[in-house]
Design a protein around this motif. Structure first.
Motif, PDB file in Angstrom:
ATOM      1  N   MET A 165       7.153   7.057   7.263  1.00  0.00           N
ATOM      2  CA  MET A 165       5.731   7.371   7.124  1.00  0.00           C
ATOM      3  C   MET A 165       4.986   7.305   8.454  1.00  0.00           C
ATOM      4  O   MET A 165       3.766   7.486   8.495  1.00  0.00           O
ATOM      5  N   ARG A 198       3.749   8.919   0.131  1.00  0.00           N
ATOM      6  CA  ARG A 198       3.526  10.296   0.560  1.00  0.00           C
ATOM      7  C   ARG A 198       3.486  10.371   2.077  1.00  0.00           C
ATOM      8  O   ARG A 198       3.165   9.396   2.748  1.00  0.00           O
ATOM      9  N   ARG A 203       7.364  18.846   8.880  1.00  0.00           N
ATOM     10  CA  ARG A 203       6.632  18.328   7.717  1.00  0.00           C
ATOM     11  C   ARG A 203       7.541  18.282   6.487  1.00  0.00           C
ATOM     12  O   ARG A 203       7.551  17.292   5.745  1.00  0.00           O
ATOM     13  N   PRO A 256       1.839  10.992   5.358  1.00  0.00           N
ATOM     14  CA  PRO A 256       0.451  11.074   5.835  1.00  0.00           C
ATOM     15  C   PRO A 256       0.273  12.235   6.810  1.00  0.00           C
ATOM     16  O   PRO A 256       1.178  12.562   7.578  1.00  0.00           O
ATOM     17  N   GLU A 257      -0.897  12.850   6.751  1.00  0.00           N
ATOM     18  CA  GLU A 257      -1.179  13.955   7.665  1.00  0.00           C
ATOM     19  C   GLU A 257      -1.280  13.484   9.113  1.00  0.00           C
ATOM     20  O   GLU A 257      -1.143  14.279  10.049  1.00  0.00           O
ATOM     21  N   SER A 258      -1.544  12.193   9.277  1.00  0.00           N
ATOM     22  CA  SER A 258      -1.678  11.645  10.636  1.00  0.00           C
ATOM     23  C   SER A 258      -0.350  11.138  11.188  1.00  0.00           C
ATOM     24  O   SER A 258      -0.327  10.317  12.106  1.00  0.00           O
ATOM     25  N   HIS A 259       0.757  11.594  10.650  1.00  0.00           N
ATOM     26  CA  HIS A 259       2.074  11.150  11.120  1.00  0.00           C
ATOM     27  C   HIS A 259       2.224  11.476  12.610  1.00  0.00           C
ATOM     28  O   HIS A 259       1.949  12.609  13.044  1.00  0.00           O
ATOM     29  N   GLU A 287       0.815  -1.211   0.000  1.00  0.00           N
ATOM     30  CA  GLU A 287       0.000   0.000   0.000  1.00  0.00           C
ATOM     31  C   GLU A 287       0.852   1.266   0.000  1.00  0.00           C
ATOM     32  O   GLU A 287       0.319   2.361  -0.097  1.00  0.00           O
ATOM     33  N   LEU A 288       2.169   1.143   0.123  1.00  0.00           N
ATOM     34  CA  LEU A 288       3.031   2.306   0.215  1.00  0.00           C
ATOM     35  C   LEU A 288       3.606   2.736  -1.132  1.00  0.00           C
ATOM     36  O   LEU A 288       3.922   3.899  -1.335  1.00  0.00           O
ATOM     37  N   ARG A 324       8.489   2.624   6.097  1.00  0.00           N
ATOM     38  CA  ARG A 324       7.384   2.617   7.048  1.00  0.00           C
ATOM     39  C   ARG A 324       7.696   3.518   8.248  1.00  0.00           C
ATOM     40  O   ARG A 324       6.809   4.204   8.753  1.00  0.00           O
TER      41      ARG A 324
END
Length: 377
Positions: A372, A198, A288, A200-203, A192-193, A369
């Motif tokens: 991310m 990219r 970011r 993720p905003e939920s990092h 899925e990566l 991973r």
């Protein structure tokens, strides 16, 4: 291994208590008063130590009142603090994951090297025995025997070195609660990566700084309305007499205590909180950009290591085939000993490179991973 390591961390053991503390502070905003009520008791007499003269007893309750807007802003601060506790835990988990992943793949590389060193030693011993037999039969020279024995000695030295590195890596895993592990170059889930990795905003790292900034903003908002101490409402009942023997009278008192403002201290507290919020917001922007660059670099590294692994797999297969052809020719007397030894060394080197490439490809996926913000899986 990661779960075992996390269970031993102070952050894991204190997380529940910190969450309970934050929730208790948030629940405190549902109270009617800004601070716990106080019981006031007072007695007056003009003749201490006797029951003569005037006497007065007053009992009441002092209730600190909320300042305008203070209750809602304190509740918002409590919500932000609860969220910050969870994000701090996730950030600590991710930080630990980086260390555990590094220790894990270091151990995997060391174990792979040790396994290959064992294979190299067995092959060298087999070749040395074949050369010794031929030397006794007069088919090979003393120099060939010496070269074969030297190859065995080199293989033994390589095995000793790789064993030491493997033991050290296993000991490093033991620090995190791990025990002896076997070679496992299988990677974590990555489908899925790729191909477009990219940030993720939920990092978790971003979430930690964002929640830190939110707490600072809510603290500043609260400080803006706390420009003075809380006013106090007093409700009291008084029973007293003017002289001994007179009838006791009873009165009720309602009063309000209004503290004067302390502008400089309040502004200093608010400005400090605003500065903390600005620092955290700027840090979010910097983090970011850095994390996005890390994700892009890790994604490129995954593709590169996978291509390298595939190429080295083909190279190792060709080296094994070449070793088989030369070995057969050597047994039939159609190839000399230096050619046979060179083919063996080439095959061993190819297997070593392939083993490293496989682990590097799997470790690159772990690095992606990690970049991310995903925990070991």
């Amino acid at each position: 291994l990661f779960e075992s390591a996390w269970a031993r961390q102070p952050e894991a053991q204190s997380a529940t208590l910190r969450r309970e503390a934050a929730r208790a502070a948030r629940n405190g905003t549902a109270a009617w008063t800004a601070e716990p009520m106080a019981l006031a008791l007072q007695a007056k007499t003009d003749r201490p130590g006797s029951n003569q003269g005037a006497r007065e007893i007053e009992i009441g309750v002092v209730m600190p009142l909320w300042l305008p807007g203070e209750r809602a802003r304190k509740a918002a601060l409590g919500d932000a603090q609860i969220k910050a506790v969870d994000s701090r835990r996730l950030a600590a988990q991710l930080q630990l994951a980086a260390t555990v992943r590094d220790a894990w793949w270091t151990a995997q590389r060391a174990l792979a090297e040790q396994g290959l060193a064992h294979d190299r030693l067995r092959n060298a011993q087999r070749l040395a025995a074949d050369v010794a037999r031929r030397f006794k039969a007069g088919d090979m020279s003393r120099a060939d025997q010496t070269q074969a024995d030297a190859a065995v000695a080199q293989a033994e030295a390589a095995l000793a070195d790789s064993t030491g590195a493997s033991n050290a890596a296993q000991a490093a895993l033991g620090v995190w609660g791990g025990s002896a592990v076997a070679v496992a170059d299988n990677a974590e889930p990555v489908a899925e990566l790729l191909p477009e990795a990219r940030l993720p905003e939920s990092h978790p790292a971003l979430g930690d700084w964002q929640d830190h900034a939110e707490v600072a903003r809510r603290t500043a908002d609260l400080a803006a309305v706390q420009s003075r101490a809380n006013p106090e409402l007093t409700v009291a009942a008084t029973r007293g007499r003017e002289q001994s023997g007179e009838r006791t009278s009873q009165t009720f008192t309602v009063g309000v205590r209004m503290p004067l403002g302390d502008g400089d201290r309040a502004r200093a507290k608010e400005a400090g909180a605003r500065a903390d919020a600005l620092d955290a917001e700027l840090r979010v922007t910097v983090e970011r950009d850095r994390l996005a660059a890390d994700v892009a670099a890790a994604g490129a590294r995954v593709k590169a290591t996978q291509s390298q692994r595939d190429a080295l797999a083909r190279h190792a297969a060709l080296a094994r085939d070449a070793r088989g052809f030369v070995d057969k020719a050597f047994r039939w007397g159609e190839a000399d000993w230096p050619t046979r030894l060179r083919a063996e060394l080439d095959a061993v080197q190819a297997e070593r490179q392939l083993a490293r490439a496989r682990i590097d490809a799997a470790a690159a996926i772990s690095s992606l991973r990690q970049a991310m913000g995903l925990l070991p899986q």
